[in-house]
Motif scaffolding. Structure first.
Motif, PDB file in Angstrom:
ATOM      1  N   VAL A   1     -73.751 -49.270  -6.309  1.00 57.19           N
ATOM      2  CA  VAL A   1     -72.866 -49.655  -7.404  1.00 57.19           C
ATOM      3  C   VAL A   1     -71.463 -49.130  -7.188  1.00 57.19           C
ATOM      4  O   VAL A   1     -70.577 -49.326  -8.014  1.00 57.19           O
ATOM      5  CB  VAL A   1     -73.399 -49.158  -8.768  1.00 57.19           C
ATOM      6  N   GLY A   2     -71.210 -48.451  -6.085  1.00 62.99           N
ATOM      7  CA  GLY A   2     -69.882 -47.961  -5.804  1.00 62.99           C
ATOM      8  C   GLY A   2     -69.863 -47.150  -4.527  1.00 62.99           C
ATOM      9  O   GLY A   2     -70.909 -46.872  -3.942  1.00 62.99           O
ATOM     10  N   PHE A   3     -68.664 -46.763  -4.090  1.00 60.05           N
ATOM     11  CA  PHE A   3     -68.497 -46.059  -2.825  1.00 60.05           C
ATOM     12  C   PHE A   3     -67.534 -44.894  -2.999  1.00 60.05           C
ATOM     13  O   PHE A   3     -66.412 -45.076  -3.481  1.00 60.05           O
ATOM     14  CB  PHE A   3     -67.966 -47.014  -1.753  1.00 60.05           C
ATOM     15  N   THR A   4     -67.965 -43.721  -2.604  1.00 53.10           N
ATOM     16  CA  THR A   4     -67.129 -42.532  -2.650  1.00 53.10           C
ATOM     17  C   THR A   4     -66.401 -42.362  -1.323  1.00 53.10           C
ATOM     18  O   THR A   4     -66.635 -43.100  -0.360  1.00 53.10           O
ATOM     19  CB  THR A   4     -67.974 -41.280  -2.909  1.00 53.10           C
ATOM     20  N   ALA A   5     -65.526 -41.351  -1.262  1.00 50.33           N
ATOM     21  CA  ALA A   5     -64.829 -41.043  -0.016  1.00 50.33           C
ATOM     22  C   ALA A   5     -65.819 -40.720   1.099  1.00 50.33           C
ATOM     23  O   ALA A   5     -65.615 -41.097   2.259  1.00 50.33           O
ATOM     24  CB  ALA A   5     -63.860 -39.886  -0.229  1.00 50.33           C
ATOM     25  N   ALA A   6     -66.888 -40.025   0.758  1.00 51.39           N
ATOM     26  CA  ALA A   6     -67.896 -39.685   1.766  1.00 51.39           C
ATOM     27  C   ALA A   6     -68.571 -40.928   2.329  1.00 51.39           C
ATOM     28  O   ALA A   6     -69.007 -40.943   3.485  1.00 51.39           O
ATOM     29  CB  ALA A   6     -68.941 -38.745   1.164  1.00 51.39           C
ATOM     30  N   ASP A   7     -68.641 -42.004   1.530  1.00 47.57           N
ATOM     31  CA  ASP A   7     -69.217 -43.263   2.009  1.00 47.57           C
ATOM     32  C   ASP A   7     -68.235 -44.035   2.882  1.00 47.57           C
ATOM     33  O   ASP A   7     -68.600 -44.601   3.921  1.00 47.57           O
ATOM     34  CB  ASP A   7     -69.595 -44.161   0.820  1.00 47.57           C
ATOM     35  N   VAL A   8     -66.983 -44.084   2.442  1.00 51.10           N
ATOM     36  CA  VAL A   8     -66.009 -44.996   3.044  1.00 51.10           C
ATOM     37  C   VAL A   8     -65.350 -44.417   4.290  1.00 51.10           C
ATOM     38  O   VAL A   8     -65.033 -45.159   5.229  1.00 51.10           O
ATOM     39  CB  VAL A   8     -64.949 -45.403   2.001  1.00 51.10           C
ATOM     40  N   ALA A   9     -65.137 -43.098   4.338  1.00 54.87           N
ATOM     41  CA  ALA A   9     -64.458 -42.503   5.496  1.00 54.87           C
ATOM     42  C   ALA A   9     -65.157 -42.820   6.823  1.00 54.87           C
ATOM     43  O   ALA A   9     -64.485 -43.165   7.806  1.00 54.87           O
ATOM     44  CB  ALA A   9     -64.301 -41.000   5.310  1.00 54.87           C
ATOM     45  N   PRO A  10     -66.479 -42.723   6.922  1.00 55.24           N
ATOM     46  CA  PRO A  10     -67.125 -43.097   8.195  1.00 55.24           C
ATOM     47  C   PRO A  10     -66.937 -44.573   8.540  1.00 55.24           C
ATOM     48  O   PRO A  10     -66.821 -44.926   9.726  1.00 55.24           O
ATOM     49  CB  PRO A  10     -68.606 -42.761   7.948  1.00 55.24           C
ATOM     50  N   ILE A  11     -66.909 -45.440   7.527  1.00 53.60           N
ATOM     51  CA  ILE A  11     -66.660 -46.857   7.767  1.00 53.60           C
ATOM     52  C   ILE A  11     -65.248 -47.046   8.301  1.00 53.60           C
ATOM     53  O   ILE A  11     -65.012 -47.821   9.237  1.00 53.60           O
ATOM     54  CB  ILE A  11     -66.871 -47.670   6.473  1.00 53.60           C
ATOM     55  N   MET A  12     -64.298 -46.325   7.694  1.00 53.68           N
ATOM     56  CA  MET A  12     -62.914 -46.395   8.172  1.00 53.68           C
ATOM     57  C   MET A  12     -62.823 -46.024   9.642  1.00 53.68           C
ATOM     58  O   MET A  12     -62.180 -46.728  10.436  1.00 53.68           O
ATOM     59  CB  MET A  12     -62.031 -45.458   7.353  1.00 53.68           C
ATOM     60  N   ARG A  13     -63.455 -44.910  10.023  1.00 53.40           N
ATOM     61  CA  ARG A  13     -63.363 -44.456  11.419  1.00 53.40           C
ATOM     62  C   ARG A  13     -64.027 -45.448  12.368  1.00 53.40           C
ATOM     63  O   ARG A  13     -63.539 -45.690  13.482  1.00 53.40           O
ATOM     64  CB  ARG A  13     -63.982 -43.068  11.556  1.00 53.40           C
ATOM     65  N   ALA A  14     -65.144 -46.031  11.949  1.00 55.89           N
ATOM     66  CA  ALA A  14     -65.833 -47.004  12.802  1.00 55.89           C
ATOM     67  C   ALA A  14     -64.984 -48.251  13.017  1.00 55.89           C
ATOM     68  O   ALA A  14     -64.877 -48.772  14.128  1.00 55.89           O
ATOM     69  CB  ALA A  14     -67.180 -47.374  12.181  1.00 55.89           C
ATOM     70  N   ILE A  15     -64.366 -48.729  11.952  1.00 54.67           N
ATOM     71  CA  ILE A  15     -63.516 -49.908  12.065  1.00 54.67           C
ATOM     72  C   ILE A  15     -62.255 -49.572  12.848  1.00 54.67           C
ATOM     73  O   ILE A  15     -61.806 -50.342  13.712  1.00 54.67           O
ATOM     74  CB  ILE A  15     -63.188 -50.462  10.669  1.00 54.67           C
ATOM     75  N   ARG A  16     -61.672 -48.397  12.580  1.00 52.23           N
ATOM     76  CA  ARG A  16     -60.453 -48.012  13.287  1.00 52.23           C
ATOM     77  C   ARG A  16     -60.668 -47.993  14.802  1.00 52.23           C
ATOM     78  O   ARG A  16     -59.785 -48.393  15.568  1.00 52.23           O
ATOM     79  CB  ARG A  16     -59.977 -46.643  12.804  1.00 52.23           C
ATOM     80  N   ALA A  17     -61.820 -47.536  15.223  1.00 54.18           N
ATOM     81  CA  ALA A  17     -62.100 -47.442  16.657  1.00 54.18           C
ATOM     82  C   ALA A  17     -62.015 -48.795  17.341  1.00 54.18           C
ATOM     83  O   ALA A  17     -61.704 -48.889  18.540  1.00 54.18           O
ATOM     84  CB  ALA A  17     -63.487 -46.837  16.877  1.00 54.18           C
ATOM     85  N   ASP A  18     -62.255 -49.883  16.590  1.00 49.68           N
ATOM     86  CA  ASP A  18     -62.240 -51.217  17.181  1.00 49.68           C
ATOM     87  C   ASP A  18     -60.963 -51.989  16.919  1.00 49.68           C
ATOM     88  O   ASP A  18     -60.652 -52.942  17.653  1.00 49.68           O
ATOM     89  CB  ASP A  18     -63.432 -52.032  16.656  1.00 49.68           C
ATOM     90  N   VAL A  19     -60.222 -51.641  15.856  1.00 45.46           N
ATOM     91  CA  VAL A  19     -59.029 -52.429  15.532  1.00 45.46           C
ATOM     92  C   VAL A  19     -57.737 -51.785  16.041  1.00 45.46           C
ATOM     93  O   VAL A  19     -56.689 -52.440  16.045  1.00 45.46           O
ATOM     94  CB  VAL A  19     -58.899 -52.645  14.002  1.00 45.46           C
ATOM     95  N   GLU A  20     -57.798 -50.534  16.497  1.00 39.42           N
ATOM     96  CA  GLU A  20     -56.593 -49.827  16.931  1.00 39.42           C
ATOM     97  C   GLU A  20     -56.708 -49.479  18.410  1.00 39.42           C
ATOM     98  O   GLU A  20     -57.642 -48.808  18.823  1.00 39.42           O
ATOM     99  CB  GLU A  20     -56.400 -48.563  16.095  1.00 39.42           C
ATOM    100  N   GLN A  21     -55.741 -49.954  19.195  1.00 40.37           N
ATOM    101  CA  GLN A  21     -55.754 -49.701  20.637  1.00 40.37           C
ATOM    102  C   GLN A  21     -54.518 -48.893  21.031  1.00 40.37           C
ATOM    103  O   GLN A  21     -53.440 -49.046  20.432  1.00 40.37           O
ATOM    104  CB  GLN A  21     -55.762 -51.024  21.419  1.00 40.37           C
ATOM    105  N   SER A  22     -54.672 -48.059  22.023  1.00 37.39           N
ATOM    106  CA  SER A  22     -53.552 -47.259  22.503  1.00 37.39           C
ATOM    107  C   SER A  22     -52.627 -48.105  23.370  1.00 37.39           C
ATOM    108  O   SER A  22     -53.051 -49.045  24.029  1.00 37.39           O
ATOM    109  CB  SER A  22     -54.045 -46.045  23.304  1.00 37.39           C
ATOM    110  N   LYS A  23     -51.341 -47.713  23.355  1.00 38.34           N
ATOM    111  CA  LYS A  23     -50.346 -48.393  24.164  1.00 38.34           C
ATOM    112  C   LYS A  23     -49.368 -47.360  24.666  1.00 38.34           C
ATOM    113  O   LYS A  23     -48.758 -46.631  23.882  1.00 38.34           O
ATOM    114  CB  LYS A  23     -49.609 -49.444  23.335  1.00 38.34           C
ATOM    115  N   SER A  24     -49.215 -47.248  25.971  1.00 36.87           N
ATOM    116  CA  SER A  24     -48.340 -46.223  26.548  1.00 36.87           C
ATOM    117  C   SER A  24     -46.897 -46.524  26.190  1.00 36.87           C
ATOM    118  O   SER A  24     -46.457 -47.664  26.204  1.00 36.87           O
ATOM    119  CB  SER A  24     -48.494 -46.185  28.074  1.00 36.87           C
ATOM    120  N   ARG A  25     -46.185 -45.443  25.863  1.00 44.99           N
ATOM    121  CA  ARG A  25     -44.776 -45.590  25.512  1.00 44.99           C
ATOM    122  C   ARG A  25     -43.928 -45.760  26.758  1.00 44.99           C
ATOM    123  O   ARG A  25     -44.295 -45.297  27.819  1.00 44.99           O
ATOM    124  CB  ARG A  25     -44.304 -44.365  24.716  1.00 44.99           C
TER     125      ARG A  25
END
Length: 232
Positions: A208-232
């Motif tokens: 029925v809802g999501f706390t920070a403890a629920d969402v933070a791991p989802i954020m990190r999992a998604i971030r790992a796939d949507v954010e790529q490094s780029k050399s300056r």
């Protein structure tokens, strides 16, 4: 989870998302208004961007792959998209970040929720400043409709890419139940993004809802796939 009572329950959930996104970049059940920090986050925010951003000479760019964190892209209802995306755009303007926007809707089929992902790739962002704009002390108010809205923010572990991360939660309490909506956002010098988990409300919900403890791991999992490094 069985489908909740139709109007009285779903109204507070929608309201929580609107209020939450007014104070966060991109948008579990509980009976307490005290914010609970994500486990294992003590001290991570202070070291984040220096350790994994400027010190390594690495910048990042955002994308929206078909699958991120194990969640496939999907399409929420037009009404929900309009409601949530409108607030996200207003908040991005308030934070003053600009660049190349990216967004996607990911389908959390196991929990019966949509994951709204929004971000901007740019330059010269101040992760500490953006984090602090979303940080806020706990506060509770009556929304005038018999619901108590409690807002809070906690630091979150941003993951291996570093930067700063914060999770904003709105807890809605009424005589029937308590439900929470959470947005977790992350910032580097070149990226500003976040995810909001929104219950579908179509009877497939398992929570029925999501706390920070629920969402933070989802954020990190998604971030790992949507954010790529780029050399300056």
């Amino acid at each position: 989870m069985a489908r909740l009572a139709p109007l009285r329950v779903r109204k507070p959930v929608a309201g929580a998302v609107v209020v939450l996104l007014a104070g966060a970049l991109v948008s579990a059940c509980g009976g307490s208004t005290t914010p609970q920090a994500e486990p294992g986050t003590a001290g991570v925010a202070a070291a984040g961007d220096t350790a994994a951003g400027a010190a390594t000479g690495t910048s990042y760019v955002l994308s929206a792959p078909a699958v991120a964190g194990g969640y496939p892209q999907g399409q929420p209802s037009a009404q929900l998209v309009q409601q949530v995306d409108g607030d996200l755009k207003q908040t991005a303007q308030r934070l003053g970040v600009s660049g190349t926007p990216v967004h996607a809707y990911y389908d959390d089929r196991a929990d019966g929720a949509w994951i709204f992902y929004n971000g901007v790739t740019g330059a010269g962002f101040d992760p500490d400043h953006l984090h602090d704009l979303l940080d806020q002390p706990p506060a509770t108010k009556d929304d005038g409709a018999g619901d108590l809205l409690s807002t809070s923010a906690v630091d979150a572990d941003p993951g291996p890419h570093g930067g700063r991360a914060v999770c904003n939660t709105v807890l809605v309490q009424n005589a029937m139940l308590s439900t929470a909506a959470t947005t977790c956002s992350w910032f580097t010098t070149t990226t500003a993004a976040g995810i909001t988990v929104v219950i579908k409300g179509d009877g497939t919900n398992t929570k029925v809802g999501f706390t920070a403890a629920d969402v933070a791991p989802i954020m990190r999992a998604i971030r790992a796939d949507v954010e790529q490094s780029k050399s300056r």
